[in-house]
Design a protein around this motif. Structure first.
Motif, PDB file in Angstrom:
ATOM      1  N   GLN A   1      31.471  19.881  42.018  1.00  0.00           N
ATOM      2  CA  GLN A   1      32.067  20.715  40.974  1.00  0.00           C
ATOM      3  C   GLN A   1      31.523  22.128  41.073  1.00  0.00           C
ATOM      4  OE1 GLN A   1      31.008  18.774  37.310  1.00  0.00           O
ATOM      5  NE2 GLN A   1      29.152  19.961  37.073  1.00  0.00           N
ATOM      6  N   ILE A   2      32.308  23.061  40.546  1.00  0.00           N
ATOM      7  CA  ILE A   2      31.931  24.470  40.511  1.00  0.00           C
ATOM      8  C   ILE A   2      32.029  24.936  39.063  1.00  0.00           C
ATOM      9  CG2 ILE A   2      32.527  26.801  41.270  1.00  0.00           C
ATOM     10  CD1 ILE A   2      33.821  25.487  43.727  1.00  0.00           C
ATOM     11  N   LYS A   3      31.000  25.607  38.583  1.00  0.00           N
ATOM     12  CA  LYS A   3      31.003  26.143  37.223  1.00  0.00           C
ATOM     13  C   LYS A   3      31.392  27.621  37.286  1.00  0.00           C
ATOM     14  CE  LYS A   3      28.195  27.068  33.186  1.00  0.00           C
ATOM     15  NZ  LYS A   3      26.858  27.106  32.612  1.00  0.00           N
ATOM     16  N   VAL A   4      32.420  27.994  36.540  1.00  0.00           N
ATOM     17  CA  VAL A   4      32.871  29.379  36.435  1.00  0.00           C
ATOM     18  C   VAL A   4      32.499  29.850  35.038  1.00  0.00           C
ATOM     19  CG1 VAL A   4      34.853  30.941  36.524  1.00  0.00           C
ATOM     20  CG2 VAL A   4      34.777  28.913  38.012  1.00  0.00           C
ATOM     21  N   ASP A   5      31.761  30.955  34.967  1.00  0.00           N
ATOM     22  CA  ASP A   5      31.252  31.441  33.688  1.00  0.00           C
ATOM     23  C   ASP A   5      31.688  32.885  33.438  1.00  0.00           C
ATOM     24  OD1 ASP A   5      29.861  31.410  31.310  1.00  0.00           O
ATOM     25  OD2 ASP A   5      27.914  31.780  32.239  1.00  0.00           O
ATOM     26  N   PRO A   6      32.846  33.072  32.749  1.00  0.00           N
ATOM     27  CA  PRO A   6      33.307  34.427  32.429  1.00  0.00           C
ATOM     28  C   PRO A   6      32.760  34.893  31.079  1.00  0.00           C
ATOM     29  CG  PRO A   6      35.020  32.857  31.917  1.00  0.00           C
ATOM     30  CD  PRO A   6      33.840  32.069  32.432  1.00  0.00           C
ATOM     31  N   LEU A   7      32.527  36.185  30.956  1.00  0.00           N
ATOM     32  CA  LEU A   7      32.124  36.786  29.694  1.00  0.00           C
ATOM     33  C   LEU A   7      33.070  37.947  29.427  1.00  0.00           C
ATOM     34  CD1 LEU A   7      30.188  37.080  27.278  1.00  0.00           C
ATOM     35  CD2 LEU A   7      28.804  38.584  28.724  1.00  0.00           C
ATOM     36  N   THR A   8      33.855  37.849  28.353  1.00  0.00           N
ATOM     37  CA  THR A   8      34.805  38.902  28.007  1.00  0.00           C
ATOM     38  C   THR A   8      34.166  39.941  27.096  1.00  0.00           C
ATOM     39  OG1 THR A   8      35.632  37.631  26.128  1.00  0.00           O
ATOM     40  CG2 THR A   8      36.807  37.366  28.202  1.00  0.00           C
ATOM     41  N   SER A   9      34.787  41.120  27.051  1.00  0.00           N
ATOM     42  CA  SER A   9      34.298  42.201  26.191  1.00  0.00           C
ATOM     43  C   SER A   9      34.369  41.809  24.719  1.00  0.00           C
ATOM     44  CB  SER A   9      35.116  43.469  26.424  1.00  0.00           C
ATOM     45  OG  SER A   9      34.956  43.908  27.745  1.00  0.00           O
ATOM     46  N   ASP A  10      35.373  41.018  24.377  1.00  0.00           N
ATOM     47  CA  ASP A  10      35.571  40.547  23.008  1.00  0.00           C
ATOM     48  C   ASP A  10      35.333  39.040  22.986  1.00  0.00           C
ATOM     49  OD1 ASP A  10      36.471  39.780  20.507  1.00  0.00           O
ATOM     50  OD2 ASP A  10      38.509  40.522  20.772  1.00  0.00           O
ATOM     51  N   SER A  11      34.336  38.588  22.258  1.00  0.00           N
ATOM     52  CA  SER A  11      33.996  37.157  22.258  1.00  0.00           C
ATOM     53  C   SER A  11      35.131  36.277  21.731  1.00  0.00           C
ATOM     54  CB  SER A  11      32.720  36.912  21.448  1.00  0.00           C
ATOM     55  OG  SER A  11      32.926  37.266  20.094  1.00  0.00           O
ATOM     56  N   GLY A  12      36.092  36.851  21.007  1.00  0.00           N
ATOM     57  CA  GLY A  12      37.221  36.080  20.502  1.00  0.00           C
ATOM     58  C   GLY A  12      38.425  36.093  21.417  1.00  0.00           C
ATOM     59  N   ALA A  13      38.341  36.787  22.537  1.00  0.00           N
ATOM     60  CA  ALA A  13      39.474  36.900  23.461  1.00  0.00           C
ATOM     61  C   ALA A  13      39.684  35.594  24.220  1.00  0.00           C
ATOM     62  CB  ALA A  13      39.235  38.034  24.447  1.00  0.00           C
ATOM     63  N   SER A  14      40.912  35.373  24.644  1.00  0.00           N
ATOM     64  CA  SER A  14      41.208  34.197  25.458  1.00  0.00           C
ATOM     65  C   SER A  14      41.449  34.636  26.898  1.00  0.00           C
ATOM     66  CB  SER A  14      42.421  33.455  24.907  1.00  0.00           C
ATOM     67  OG  SER A  14      43.549  34.303  24.926  1.00  0.00           O
ATOM     68  N   TYR A  15      41.297  33.708  27.828  1.00  0.00           N
ATOM     69  CA  TYR A  15      41.496  33.992  29.245  1.00  0.00           C
ATOM     70  C   TYR A  15      41.913  32.714  29.938  1.00  0.00           C
ATOM     71  CZ  TYR A  15      36.802  32.062  29.256  1.00  0.00           C
ATOM     72  OH  TYR A  15      35.717  31.262  29.051  1.00  0.00           O
ATOM     73  N   SER A  16      42.404  32.846  31.144  1.00  0.00           N
ATOM     74  CA  SER A  16      42.728  31.668  31.955  1.00  0.00           C
ATOM     75  C   SER A  16      42.172  31.888  33.358  1.00  0.00           C
ATOM     76  CB  SER A  16      44.235  31.419  32.001  1.00  0.00           C
ATOM     77  OG  SER A  16      44.881  32.475  32.672  1.00  0.00           O
ATOM     78  N   ILE A  17      41.911  30.783  34.031  1.00  0.00           N
ATOM     79  CA  ILE A  17      41.365  30.827  35.383  1.00  0.00           C
ATOM     80  C   ILE A  17      42.323  30.062  36.287  1.00  0.00           C
ATOM     81  CG2 ILE A  17      39.453  30.119  36.862  1.00  0.00           C
ATOM     82  CD1 ILE A  17      37.669  30.326  34.331  1.00  0.00           C
ATOM     83  N   LYS A  18      42.792  30.720  37.339  1.00  0.00           N
ATOM     84  CA  LYS A  18      43.667  30.073  38.310  1.00  0.00           C
ATOM     85  C   LYS A  18      42.840  29.779  39.553  1.00  0.00           C
ATOM     86  CE  LYS A  18      47.803  32.346  36.690  1.00  0.00           C
ATOM     87  NZ  LYS A  18      48.938  33.206  37.035  1.00  0.00           N
ATOM     88  N   VAL A  19      43.003  28.577  40.081  1.00  0.00           N
ATOM     89  CA  VAL A  19      42.226  28.152  41.247  1.00  0.00           C
ATOM     90  C   VAL A  19      43.173  27.823  42.382  1.00  0.00           C
ATOM     91  CG1 VAL A  19      40.641  26.416  42.143  1.00  0.00           C
ATOM     92  CG2 VAL A  19      40.397  27.232  39.791  1.00  0.00           C
ATOM     93  N   LYS A  20      42.867  28.360  43.557  1.00  0.00           N
ATOM     94  CA  LYS A  20      43.608  28.020  44.766  1.00  0.00           C
ATOM     95  C   LYS A  20      42.591  27.373  45.701  1.00  0.00           C
ATOM     96  CE  LYS A  20      45.589  31.052  47.994  1.00  0.00           C
ATOM     97  NZ  LYS A  20      46.480  32.100  48.354  1.00  0.00           N
ATOM     98  N   LEU A  21      42.777  26.102  45.955  1.00  0.00           N
ATOM     99  CA  LEU A  21      41.828  25.330  46.750  1.00  0.00           C
ATOM    100  C   LEU A  21      42.259  25.309  48.210  1.00  0.00           C
ATOM    101  CD1 LEU A  21      39.350  23.463  46.767  1.00  0.00           C
ATOM    102  CD2 LEU A  21      40.913  21.568  46.336  1.00  0.00           C
TER     103      LEU A  21
END
Length: 67
Positions: A37-57
């Motif tokens: 497994q791989i852990k991805v740890d994003p930190l946004t400028s706004d702690s209430g913001a949403s985001y998505s992560i797309k993975v191409k294996l």
């Protein structure tokens, strides 16, 4: 405010390539075949913001020589 700009982005057990920069939108991560497994740890400028992560294996298998 819903600012989803990234302030930080990290992965483990590997490193991002290229190194994190807020204007970069695509990264490469290379790991060994034993990684489960791989852990991805994003930190946004706004702690209430949403985001998505797309993975191409992409899996690279060693070339086998016929004898």
């Amino acid at each position: 405010m819903d600012n989803a700009d990234l302030e930080q982005l990290s992965v483990s057990p590997s490193k991002l390539s290229p190194k994190f920069h807020p204007d970069t939108t695509e990264y490469k991560v290379t790991v060994g075949s034993d990684v489960k497994q791989i852990k991805v740890d994003p930190l946004t400028s706004d702690s209430g913001a949403s985001y998505s992560i797309k993975v191409k294996l992409r899996v690279n298998y060693p070339k086998l020589c016929e004898s």
